[in-house]
Design a protein around this motif. Sequence first.
Motif, PDB file in Angstrom:
ATOM      1  N   HIS A   1      40.365  69.852  91.564  1.00  0.00           N
ATOM      2  CA  HIS A   1      39.211  70.756  91.492  1.00  0.00           C
ATOM      3  C   HIS A   1      38.017  70.123  92.200  1.00  0.00           C
ATOM      4  O   HIS A   1      37.316  70.760  92.994  1.00  0.00           O
ATOM      5  CB  HIS A   1      38.867  71.037  90.025  1.00  0.00           C
ATOM      6  CG  HIS A   1      37.659  71.911  89.860  1.00  0.00           C
ATOM      7  ND1 HIS A   1      36.764  71.750  88.842  1.00  0.00           N
ATOM      8  CD2 HIS A   1      37.186  72.941  90.607  1.00  0.00           C
ATOM      9  CE1 HIS A   1      35.799  72.646  88.957  1.00  0.00           C
ATOM     10  NE2 HIS A   1      36.034  73.372  90.013  1.00  0.00           N
ATOM     11  N   HIS A   2      37.814  68.863  91.938  1.00  0.00           N
ATOM     12  CA  HIS A   2      36.681  68.155  92.538  1.00  0.00           C
ATOM     13  C   HIS A   2      36.791  68.118  94.056  1.00  0.00           C
ATOM     14  O   HIS A   2      35.795  68.187  94.772  1.00  0.00           O
ATOM     15  CB  HIS A   2      36.658  66.730  91.973  1.00  0.00           C
ATOM     16  CG  HIS A   2      35.434  65.953  92.320  1.00  0.00           C
ATOM     17  ND1 HIS A   2      35.417  64.968  93.268  1.00  0.00           N
ATOM     18  CD2 HIS A   2      34.175  66.045  91.851  1.00  0.00           C
ATOM     19  CE1 HIS A   2      34.197  64.466  93.359  1.00  0.00           C
ATOM     20  NE2 HIS A   2      33.416  65.098  92.519  1.00  0.00           N
ATOM     21  N   GLU A   3      38.023  68.016  94.558  1.00  0.00           N
ATOM     22  CA  GLU A   3      38.226  67.817  95.997  1.00  0.00           C
ATOM     23  C   GLU A   3      38.467  69.104  96.784  1.00  0.00           C
ATOM     24  O   GLU A   3      38.500  69.061  98.018  1.00  0.00           O
ATOM     25  CB  GLU A   3      39.385  66.847  96.234  1.00  0.00           C
ATOM     26  CG  GLU A   3      39.159  65.448  95.675  1.00  0.00           C
ATOM     27  CD  GLU A   3      38.016  64.694  96.339  1.00  0.00           C
ATOM     28  OE1 GLU A   3      37.715  64.976  97.513  1.00  0.00           O
ATOM     29  OE2 GLU A   3      37.398  63.842  95.671  1.00  0.00           O
ATOM     30  N   SER A   4      38.653  70.236  96.094  1.00  0.00           N
ATOM     31  CA  SER A   4      38.871  71.481  96.848  1.00  0.00           C
ATOM     32  C   SER A   4      37.643  71.746  97.718  1.00  0.00           C
ATOM     33  O   SER A   4      36.511  71.643  97.242  1.00  0.00           O
ATOM     34  CB  SER A   4      39.079  72.648  95.877  1.00  0.00           C
ATOM     35  OG  SER A   4      39.074  73.864  96.597  1.00  0.00           O
ATOM     36  N   CYS A   5      37.872  72.095  98.979  1.00  0.00           N
ATOM     37  CA  CYS A   5      36.711  72.310  99.862  1.00  0.00           C
ATOM     38  C   CYS A   5      36.045  73.640  99.573  1.00  0.00           C
ATOM     39  O   CYS A   5      34.917  73.884  99.989  1.00  0.00           O
ATOM     40  CB  CYS A   5      37.117  72.189 101.326  1.00  0.00           C
ATOM     41  SG  CYS A   5      37.935  73.654 101.991  1.00  0.00           S
ATOM     42  N   GLY A   6      36.747  74.527  98.872  1.00  0.00           N
ATOM     43  CA  GLY A   6      36.137  75.787  98.453  1.00  0.00           C
ATOM     44  C   GLY A   6      36.215  76.891  99.489  1.00  0.00           C
ATOM     45  O   GLY A   6      35.709  77.994  99.263  1.00  0.00           O
ATOM     46  N   GLN A   7      36.875  76.610 100.603  1.00  0.00           N
ATOM     47  CA  GLN A   7      36.909  77.621 101.664  1.00  0.00           C
ATOM     48  C   GLN A   7      37.763  78.838 101.277  1.00  0.00           C
ATOM     49  O   GLN A   7      37.385  79.968 101.564  1.00  0.00           O
ATOM     50  CB  GLN A   7      37.444  76.959 102.944  1.00  0.00           C
ATOM     51  CG  GLN A   7      37.196  77.749 104.181  1.00  0.00           C
ATOM     52  CD  GLN A   7      37.739  77.083 105.454  1.00  0.00           C
ATOM     53  OE1 GLN A   7      37.436  77.532 106.529  1.00  0.00           O
ATOM     54  NE2 GLN A   7      38.539  76.045 105.357  1.00  0.00           N
ATOM     55  N   CYS A   8      38.908  78.598 100.642  1.00  0.00           N
ATOM     56  CA  CYS A   8      39.827  79.697 100.295  1.00  0.00           C
ATOM     57  C   CYS A   8      39.697  80.034  98.805  1.00  0.00           C
ATOM     58  O   CYS A   8      39.785  79.148  97.947  1.00  0.00           O
ATOM     59  CB  CYS A   8      41.281  79.303 100.564  1.00  0.00           C
ATOM     60  SG  CYS A   8      41.548  78.637 102.212  1.00  0.00           S
ATOM     61  N   THR A   9      39.558  81.304  98.509  1.00  0.00           N
ATOM     62  CA  THR A   9      39.323  81.741  97.126  1.00  0.00           C
ATOM     63  C   THR A   9      40.426  81.276  96.153  1.00  0.00           C
ATOM     64  O   THR A   9      40.118  80.752  95.084  1.00  0.00           O
ATOM     65  CB  THR A   9      39.159  83.269  97.081  1.00  0.00           C
ATOM     66  OG1 THR A   9      38.163  83.608  98.048  1.00  0.00           O
ATOM     67  CG2 THR A   9      38.725  83.746  95.715  1.00  0.00           C
ATOM     68  N   PRO A  10      41.726  81.450  96.470  1.00  0.00           N
ATOM     69  CA  PRO A  10      42.752  81.064  95.489  1.00  0.00           C
ATOM     70  C   PRO A  10      42.636  79.590  95.079  1.00  0.00           C
ATOM     71  O   PRO A  10      42.823  79.248  93.908  1.00  0.00           O
ATOM     72  CB  PRO A  10      44.076  81.318  96.221  1.00  0.00           C
ATOM     73  CG  PRO A  10      43.738  82.262  97.319  1.00  0.00           C
ATOM     74  CD  PRO A  10      42.326  81.988  97.709  1.00  0.00           C
ATOM     75  N   CYS A  11      42.327  78.732  96.031  1.00  0.00           N
ATOM     76  CA  CYS A  11      42.234  77.296  95.748  1.00  0.00           C
ATOM     77  C   CYS A  11      40.924  76.989  95.021  1.00  0.00           C
ATOM     78  O   CYS A  11      40.912  76.293  94.001  1.00  0.00           O
ATOM     79  CB  CYS A  11      42.345  76.536  97.067  1.00  0.00           C
ATOM     80  SG  CYS A  11      42.148  74.772  96.933  1.00  0.00           S
ATOM     81  N   ARG A  12      39.843  77.521  95.537  1.00  0.00           N
ATOM     82  CA  ARG A  12      38.533  77.246  94.921  1.00  0.00           C
ATOM     83  C   ARG A  12      38.523  77.700  93.457  1.00  0.00           C
ATOM     84  O   ARG A  12      38.157  76.941  92.564  1.00  0.00           O
ATOM     85  CB  ARG A  12      37.446  77.978  95.707  1.00  0.00           C
ATOM     86  CG  ARG A  12      36.032  77.701  95.191  1.00  0.00           C
ATOM     87  CD  ARG A  12      34.999  78.544  95.930  1.00  0.00           C
ATOM     88  NE  ARG A  12      35.200  79.968  95.684  1.00  0.00           N
ATOM     89  CZ  ARG A  12      35.471  80.882  96.629  1.00  0.00           C
ATOM     90  NH1 ARG A  12      35.571  80.524  97.882  1.00  0.00           N
ATOM     91  NH2 ARG A  12      35.627  82.153  96.312  1.00  0.00           N
ATOM     92  N   GLU A  13      38.966  78.942  93.221  1.00  0.00           N
ATOM     93  CA  GLU A  13      38.910  79.486  91.860  1.00  0.00           C
ATOM     94  C   GLU A  13      40.030  78.916  90.989  1.00  0.00           C
ATOM     95  O   GLU A  13      39.795  78.497  89.866  1.00  0.00           O
ATOM     96  CB  GLU A  13      39.014  81.017  91.905  1.00  0.00           C
ATOM     97  CG  GLU A  13      37.854  81.673  92.651  1.00  0.00           C
ATOM     98  CD  GLU A  13      36.508  81.355  92.029  1.00  0.00           C
ATOM     99  OE1 GLU A  13      36.394  81.396  90.795  1.00  0.00           O
ATOM    100  OE2 GLU A  13      35.565  81.045  92.783  1.00  0.00           O
ATOM    101  N   GLY A  14      41.241  78.907  91.541  1.00  0.00           N
ATOM    102  CA  GLY A  14      42.391  78.435  90.749  1.00  0.00           C
ATOM    103  C   GLY A  14      42.237  76.983  90.344  1.00  0.00           C
ATOM    104  O   GLY A  14      42.483  76.615  89.188  1.00  0.00           O
TER     105      GLY A  14
END
Length: 444
Positions: free
Chosen positions: A339-352
């Motif tokens: 979670h800390h390292e997700s770049c946040g660009q893609c919604t599924p990864c950022r939110e999930g």
Amino acid sequence: MAEQIRIISKNFEVPNAETIDVFIERGGYEGLKKALRLTVEEVVEVVKASGLRGRGGAGFPTGVKWSFMPKEPKKPHYLCCNADEGEPGTFKDRKIIETDPHSLIEGIIIGAYAIRSKLAFVYVRGEFGLGYRRLSAALEEARARGFVGQNLDGTGHDIDIILYRGAGAYICGEETALMESLEGKRGYPRPKPPFPAGYGVYGCPTTVNNVETLCTVPHIIKHGADWYRSMGTKASPGTTLFGVSGHVNRPGLYELPLGTPLREIIYEHAGGVPGGRKIKGVIPGGSSTPILTAEMLDTPMDHDGLRTVSSLFGTGAIIVMDETTDIVAVTRRIAEFYHHESCGQCTPCREGSGWIPQILRRIEAGQGRMEDLDLLLSICANMEGRTICPFGDAAAWPIRYNISRFRADFEERIRRGSGLPDPGPVPGVLGGRRADLIPVQVSA
Ligand SMILES: Cc1cc2nc3c(=O)[nH]c(=O)nc-3n(C[C@H](O)[C@H](O)[C@H](O)COP(=O)(O)O)c2cc1C
């Protein structure tokens, strides 16, 4: 038992091996001299024939990757050495650049020659202070001795190498995020295609290779593809640096042939589990690779072997967990990292990647519901394969496999209910909010 081999690790215990004199005394730069007498095509062919697979995580064949680069350059070609090494459990590249930096420089020069590049970058993880200093000093020495510069060894080939220090973001190890970061931009992965061999750094053809991959190349050039293939397995030849950590008596790096059984690495080389305790689970290739159970200890540690148990070779970083391990806590900790390292660009990864640790923290605190487990699996399914880069998969796999392979542990924690203290917020994660107070909402 497979003997420990000293090829990539041959200078690890040698005093002052980071200096050019000791490196040359021990056969350093001989592979480079030989490579520069071969044509570019011959170098690529030897590496192709050796079957060397990239050690950065995906295991793509190195010679094949090099052959994707244009044969007649219309634009400058670049080689990027990936020294970002952020995958938890992995510490091989740091060891190489700290103790044997010339072996990397030698590999980079050969790699650059093979892809017709006159400029190479090394993207060094921000935290690697000592490694960066050792690599900088080694580069200066190599320049002073004419290994880096113009008209190498009278061959007419030029090479320069630039060191670039990252700022400590795991995502910048992903090759296209690395290139963005190198260009001075935010480390957001690029959609592919176009692939780096067509459109890489500054829009020019680029190859990205891992530190260990490049360090292996001079030995292959020096001793030949057949020599390399005499070790390891047919599909994963040679040796690699297995980094063993966690509940073992002798954690460390072990250079062994690919295909060495996991049990042998843990019990023979790393000295077994302290107190003779039993193994509960083993992460075989860095934190993103699916966990193995104690029944899978006879798995051969190579790319095919790990596939048979639905896992991955990854970076060869083995994390051993004994029977005292709290798998729920491990899963929550890994989830917080992603979670800390997700770049946040893609919604599924950022939110999930944000929802997962919240639910896990609630379970760990004894306030979970049985449905939470299927909820977690459903979040994972909505992340896997739905993002620009494989980070979404990397964040979902440990959760999915920890739950599916240790479901009883999660269920037991949920059943036991409260009684355990809330582990408390981890700085930088969830903005310091108490997870058990955050309602979980998912749309149908
Ligand atoms: C999120 C993420 C992080 C990565 N981090 C690294 C890293 O730190 N070092 C590395 O060599 N490769 C890393 N990789 C793999 C690279 O994208 C790339 O495949 C590799 O550097 C290619 O080198 P190789 O062919 O020599 O293995 C990462 C990939 C992903 C998706």
